[in-house]
Design an enzyme around this catalytic site. Structure first.
Site, PDB file in Angstrom:
ATOM      1  N   HIS A 155      24.449  33.884   1.222  1.00 38.36           N
ATOM      2  CA  HIS A 155      23.675  34.700   2.156  1.00 38.36           C
ATOM      3  C   HIS A 155      23.825  36.174   1.793  1.00 38.36           C
ATOM      4  CE1 HIS A 155      21.635  34.950   6.207  1.00 38.36           C
ATOM      5  NE2 HIS A 155      21.776  36.211   5.801  1.00 38.36           N
ATOM      6  N   HIS A 182      21.083  39.544   0.834  1.00 38.88           N
ATOM      7  CA  HIS A 182      19.704  40.018   0.685  1.00 38.88           C
ATOM      8  C   HIS A 182      19.612  40.908  -0.542  1.00 38.88           C
ATOM      9  CE1 HIS A 182      18.346  38.639   4.727  1.00 38.88           C
ATOM     10  NE2 HIS A 182      19.657  38.695   4.964  1.00 38.88           N
ATOM     11  N   ASP A 197      11.737  35.345   2.081  1.00 31.62           N
ATOM     12  CA  ASP A 197      11.659  35.236   3.538  1.00 31.62           C
ATOM     13  C   ASP A 197      10.702  36.260   4.114  1.00 31.62           C
ATOM     14  OD1 ASP A 197      13.069  37.634   3.715  1.00 31.62           O
ATOM     15  OD2 ASP A 197      14.913  36.738   4.429  1.00 31.62           O
ATOM     16  N   HIS A 206      17.482  32.461   9.422  1.00 32.67           N
ATOM     17  CA  HIS A 206      18.501  33.146  10.212  1.00 32.67           C
ATOM     18  C   HIS A 206      18.365  32.616  11.641  1.00 32.67           C
ATOM     19  CE1 HIS A 206      18.275  36.088   6.942  1.00 32.67           C
ATOM     20  NE2 HIS A 206      19.304  36.745   7.435  1.00 32.67           N
ATOM     21  N   GLU A 256      22.277  34.903  15.127  1.00 32.40           N
ATOM     22  CA  GLU A 256      23.042  36.088  14.699  1.00 32.40           C
ATOM     23  C   GLU A 256      23.300  36.943  15.939  1.00 32.40           C
ATOM     24  OE1 GLU A 256      20.864  38.489  11.924  1.00 32.40           O
ATOM     25  OE2 GLU A 256      22.618  39.672  11.349  1.00 32.40           O
ATOM     26  N   ASP A 270      25.763  39.377   3.249  1.00 36.08           N
ATOM     27  CA  ASP A 270      24.504  39.780   3.911  1.00 36.08           C
ATOM     28  C   ASP A 270      23.843  40.969   3.199  1.00 36.08           C
ATOM     29  OD1 ASP A 270      22.626  39.031   5.773  1.00 36.08           O
ATOM     30  OD2 ASP A 270      23.545  40.123   7.446  1.00 36.08           O
TER      31      ASP A 270
HETATM   32  N1  HPA Z   1      19.520  39.389   9.691  1.00 38.49           N
HETATM   33  C1  HPA Z   1      18.202  39.332   9.731  1.00 38.49           C
HETATM   34  N2  HPA Z   1      17.440  39.910   8.834  1.00 38.49           N
HETATM   35  C2  HPA Z   1      18.016  40.596   7.855  1.00 38.49           C
HETATM   36  C3  HPA Z   1      19.375  40.696   7.771  1.00 38.49           C
HETATM   37  C4  HPA Z   1      20.161  40.068   8.736  1.00 38.49           C
HETATM   38  O1  HPA Z   1      21.385  40.112   8.740  1.00 38.49           O
HETATM   39  N3  HPA Z   1      19.651  41.442   6.668  1.00 38.49           N
HETATM   40  C5  HPA Z   1      18.471  41.775   6.126  1.00 38.49           C
HETATM   41  N4  HPA Z   1      17.466  41.260   6.839  1.00 38.49           N
HETATM   42 ZN    ZN Z   2      20.841  37.920   6.494  1.00 35.76          ZN
END
Ligand code: HPA
Ligand code: ZN
Length: 355
Positions: A36, A38, A158, A215, A218, A296
């Protein structure tokens, strides 16, 4: 037993102290996977400055110090605001290749052997950057990185859920038209909204052979995780920390063996958790969940994967637990079975040497 002591500084990369050097070497030597992270959130501040100047993106601060201040997030929506602004600096194939090459080299330097990397594809499409430009850039660098460092990268395009289902449709269309074979899954991120409207979209992605990797939970509560499981048929949950508020959900995740990508420093820096001592990672492991450890958006949160293992150790997780996290990552990945066996055996050997 010094490695069982809690380390005091967990939010920011600290590097090894002499008391912690045993565990530090152990963390370094563990072969690791990242499931995970980005791509766009992996941009180093220096690169961000240069690309902002190259493409005259005013929304990005114009000094390293100002960027560091920019990365002090008030809350999750503020983080997303900053993320959306920085993404605008990626415009041509060279930008995407450069970011990918740098990200891969940094991962390899931490003994990360394999990574499944989220790509915010819609955030480029919406600015008129064609999917071909994104994919050509990242693919070129992916192949180079594999040759140069032996690291394998796979992609998870995504879209931001809060932009609506049409943006998801456009993103999936682009993936199915122009996506390379190294795309393993499809995701949804950004500010967390109900996953219900994305049911048919994810069914279409799955029918095309893409893994469902949303996701959920969170900061949007356990209901988002239920939706991800029941409606999107998620194969892994991005973050998922809110699951701990619902014992029935924990049981469901445990029984189904659904992996959860956990990123403690991210949760702290976006203020999904108030203080690191309240982070549910240890409780998630005690509950028997298949938890993996991830970064992340590493430079935006002042972390990297070595640091996440340090942070986990600071939460009281000993070498056995850290090795379990590394093994979980391998198990939860889409690596082939032979590679999984080899990496797991290597993790076991590193743990045996440490003991
Ligand atoms: N959550 C959702 N979207 C995101 C994140 C995340 O942690 N990081 C980059 N886009
Ligand atoms: Zn993320």
């Amino acid at each position: 037993m010094e490695w069982k002591q809690r380390l005091s500084s967990v939010a920011v990369m600290t590097g090894p102290s002499s008391a912690a050097s045993g565990i530090e070497a152990f963390i370094r030597d563990l072969p690791k996977v990242e499931l995970h992270v980005h791509l766009e959130g992996s941009m180093q501040p220096g690169t961000l400055l240069e690309l902002a100047a190259k493409h005259r993106v005013d929304a990005v601060p114009d000094s390293l110090e100002a960027i560091r201040n920019w990365y002090a997030f008030r809350d999750f929506p503020h983080f997303i605001e900053v993320y959306l602004a920085s993404v605008q600096t990626l415009c041509d194939e060279e930008d995407f290749a450069r970011l990918t090459a740098d990200t891969a080299a940094r991962l390899a330097a931490q003994n990360v052997r394999y990574a499944e990397v989220h790509v915010s594809l819609y955030n480029h499409l919406m600015r008129g950057v064609p999917a071909r430009v994104v994919f050509d850039g990242i693919e070129h660098a992916r192949r180079e990185a594999e040759r140069e460092h032996g690291i394998r990268l796979r992609w998870i395009p995504d879209f931001p859920g809060d932009f609506g289902v049409e943006t998801g449709e456009e993103t999936l269309d682009a993936v199915l038209k122009d996506g390379p074979e190294s795309v393993v899954g499809f995701g949804v991120g950004s500010v967390e909204v109900s996953r219900e409207p994305f049911t048919d979209l994810f069914a279409r992605a799955r029918a095309a052979g893409l893994r469902s990797l949303p996701h959920a939970g969170e900061n949007g509560g356990p209901e988002r995780v239920w939706e991800a499981l029941d409606l999107l048929r998620a194969e892994r949950i991005g973050h998922g920390i809110d699951s701990m508020r619902d014992p029935r959900l924990v049981e469901r995740l445990r029984e189904a063996g659904i992996p959860i990508d956990v990123s403690p420093t991210s949760n702290l820096r976006t203020r999904a958790v108030e203080v690191i001592d309240e982070h549910p990672l240890p409780r998630m492991m005690e509950a028997g969940l298949l938890v993996t450890l991830n970064t992340d958006d590493p430079p935006m949160f002042g972390t990297d994967l070595l640091n996440e293992y340090r942070v986990a150790h600071g939460m009281g997780l000993d070498a056995d637990a850290l090795a379990a996290l590394a093994r979980n990552g391998v198990a939860a990945s889409f690596l082939d079975e032979a590679a999984k066996r080899d990496m797991t055996a290597e993790i076991d050997a590193v743990l045996a040497r440490f003991r």
